[in-house]
Design a protein around this motif. Structure first.
Motif, mmCIF file in Angstrom:
data_model
loop_
_atom_site.group_PDB
_atom_site.id
_atom_site.type_symbol
_atom_site.label_atom_id
_atom_site.label_comp_id
_atom_site.label_asym_id
_atom_site.label_seq_id
_atom_site.Cartn_x
_atom_site.Cartn_y
_atom_site.Cartn_z
ATOM 1 N N ASP A 66 34.298 38.886 27.514
ATOM 2 C CA ASP A 66 33.376 38.893 26.542
ATOM 3 C C ASP A 66 33.708 37.804 25.463
ATOM 4 N N TYR A 67 35.152 37.370 25.386
ATOM 5 C CA TYR A 67 35.647 36.532 24.414
ATOM 6 C C TYR A 67 35.518 35.264 24.744
ATOM 7 N N ILE A 68 34.873 34.344 24.063
ATOM 8 C CA ILE A 68 35.304 32.909 24.469
ATOM 9 C C ILE A 68 36.752 32.279 23.827
ATOM 10 N N THR A 69 37.016 33.227 22.931
ATOM 11 C CA THR A 69 38.419 32.854 22.193
ATOM 12 C C THR A 69 39.468 33.431 22.845
ATOM 13 N N ALA A 70 39.378 33.857 24.188
ATOM 14 C CA ALA A 70 40.294 34.793 25.055
ATOM 15 C C ALA A 70 40.529 33.716 26.032
ATOM 16 N N ARG A 71 41.542 32.637 26.063
ATOM 17 C CA ARG A 71 41.643 31.526 27.042
ATOM 18 C C ARG A 71 42.599 31.640 27.991
ATOM 19 N N THR A 72 43.513 32.621 27.857
ATOM 20 C CA THR A 72 44.700 32.802 29.067
ATOM 21 C C THR A 72 44.620 33.969 29.533
ATOM 22 N N ASN A 73 44.538 34.486 30.893
ATOM 23 C CA ASN A 73 44.261 35.679 31.478
ATOM 24 C C ASN A 73 45.702 35.993 32.046
ATOM 25 N N MET A 74 45.892 37.283 32.733
ATOM 26 C CA MET A 74 47.175 37.743 33.045
ATOM 27 C C MET A 74 47.523 37.044 34.356
ATOM 28 N N GLU A 75 46.468 36.706 35.030
ATOM 29 C CA GLU A 75 46.533 35.802 36.327
ATOM 30 C C GLU A 75 47.231 34.570 35.822
ATOM 31 N N GLY A 76 46.917 33.970 34.842
ATOM 32 C CA GLY A 76 47.506 32.822 34.336
ATOM 33 C C GLY A 76 49.171 32.848 34.139
ATOM 34 N N VAL A 77 49.434 34.099 33.607
ATOM 35 C CA VAL A 77 50.800 34.428 33.269
ATOM 36 C C VAL A 77 51.514 34.681 34.544
ATOM 37 N N GLN A 78 50.859 35.316 35.629
ATOM 38 C CA GLN A 78 51.414 35.426 36.897
ATOM 39 C C GLN A 78 51.671 34.293 37.569
ATOM 40 N N PHE A 79 50.645 33.174 37.510
ATOM 41 C CA PHE A 79 50.910 32.071 38.248
ATOM 42 C C PHE A 79 52.092 31.027 37.581
ATOM 43 N N ILE A 80 52.341 31.146 36.236
ATOM 44 C CA ILE A 80 53.470 30.389 35.862
ATOM 45 C C ILE A 80 54.783 31.188 36.230
ATOM 46 N N LYS A 81 54.875 32.776 36.538
ATOM 47 C CA LYS A 81 55.724 33.306 36.708
ATOM 48 C C LYS A 81 56.384 32.800 38.188
ATOM 49 N N ASP A 82 55.223 32.989 39.039
ATOM 50 C CA ASP A 82 55.403 32.242 40.571
ATOM 51 C C ASP A 82 56.043 30.950 40.747
ATOM 52 N N LEU A 83 55.475 30.262 39.693
ATOM 53 C CA LEU A 83 55.798 28.719 39.902
ATOM 54 C C LEU A 83 57.175 28.410 39.220
ATOM 55 N N PHE A 84 57.504 29.192 38.469
ATOM 56 C CA PHE A 84 59.093 29.084 37.634
ATOM 57 C C PHE A 84 59.935 30.199 37.895
ATOM 58 N N PRO A 85 60.270 30.552 39.160
ATOM 59 C CA PRO A 85 60.702 32.023 39.432
ATOM 60 C C PRO A 85 62.227 31.988 38.691
#
Length: 304
Positions: free
Chosen positions: A157-176
């Motif tokens: 519901d928030y256009i101001t919420a731009r980065t989700n937890m999937e985004g955080v996980q993606f970076i974790k996986d990319l940079f172990p």
């Protein structure tokens, strides 16, 4: 070929993508506002005009020239806002990550494709669709990657919420090998003084061990305390609600001891100088009306 390298927020800058305010298009309608601060200025009739914003970005470009930084600019899209290049992509180490931004901003990525074409294609990554991530939420700090997110169940519901937890996980996986730390940010669609649009609206590391921070930008005190413990309270400049609204944490480092800042940030700039920084002051207050400032309009590609 571009040898990408970004290990932190403050090492000596060699190459950067600087957004452009040219051909910026008409003032958006109330319905088109992406954030509460733009909305406020649209309603008040004080939304910035193109000529003023071009002048401000020219001033930033002049500082880059002074420090011998290679500056790339996006190709111009007619009647389109291309100021905030930080949103559309970011570099961690030697990898360029294309951001999954709001769908109607996709064209901004096309406008820097000529730069992406100069990178090793194996080092350019596009996250899958369910991953939301914007450059303003991502900060590389040596072994750490700090990421701003919003954990509320009403995320969509928030256009101001731009980065989700999937985004955080993606970076974790990319940079172990990196320590990836997520920060839950305060969001508001209506009150810009209570909206941390991105992490760089309430925190930014500077120098080698310091930072600028806005405590109330974090939904969890534990997230704020994590940074206090990591940097040390005496190394953090605490900004107030009004300073956060004027984007005091959104300055930009050219080197560990050189910072570009807005000329009206009197309290901050005084503190920076007292702590040994060279401060390059420029006017950027018109651009700030769109809830973005110096860090938002730059996308570093190479730092020493």
């Amino acid at each position: 070929m571009l040898q990408l390298n970004v290990k932190n927020e403050s090492s000596r800058l060699r190459a950067v993508v600087l957004g452009t305010a040219e051909n910026n298009g008409p003032t958006p309608t109330i319905e088109e506002a992406y954030d509460p601060k733009s909305l406020q200025h649209i309603q008040a009739g004080t939304y910035p005009i193109e000529a003023d914003m071009v002048k401000e970005m020219d001033a930033l470009n002049a500082v880059f020239e002074k420090y011998d930084v290679k500056v790339y600019r996006p190709q111009i899209i007619e009647n389109y806002n291309q100021i905030f290049s930080r949103d559309i992509g970011f570099v961690i180490d030697d990898i360029f990550i294309k951001a999954n931004i709001l769908p109607d901003r996709e064209r901004e990525l096309d406008a820097i494709q000529y730069i992406i074409d100069q990178m090793d294609p194996n080092k350019v990554v596009r996250p899958p669709e369910e991953v939301h991530i914007e450059g303003g939420d991502v900060m590389v700090w040596n072994d750490y990657v700090f990421i701003g997110t919003y954990k509320g169940s009403d995320y969509k519901d928030y256009i101001t919420a731009r980065t989700n937890m999937e985004g955080v996980q993606f970076i974790k996986d990319l940079f172990p090998n990196k320590i990836v730390k997520a920060f839950d940010l305060v969001k508001s669609k209506i009150e810009p003084r209570d909206n941390a649009l991105h992490l760089d609206c309430c925190f930014q590391p500077i120098g080698t061990n310091k930072g600028i921070i806005y405590k109330s930008g974090f939904r969890e005190e534990a997230d704020y305390m994590f940074l206090v413990n990591l940097f040390g309270k005496e190394n953090l400049f605490h900004i107030e609600r009004e300073e956060m609204y004027h984007m005091n944490s959104n300055i930009f480092s050219i080197a560990p001891d050189v910072i570009v800042s807005e000329k009206h940030f009197t309290r901050l700039n005084t503190w920076l100088r007292a702590n040994g920084f060279t401060v390059e002051e420029i006017p950027y207050a018109e651009i700030a009306k769109q809830e973005g400032l110096l860090r938002c309009s730059t996308l570093p590609l190479i730092r020493d």
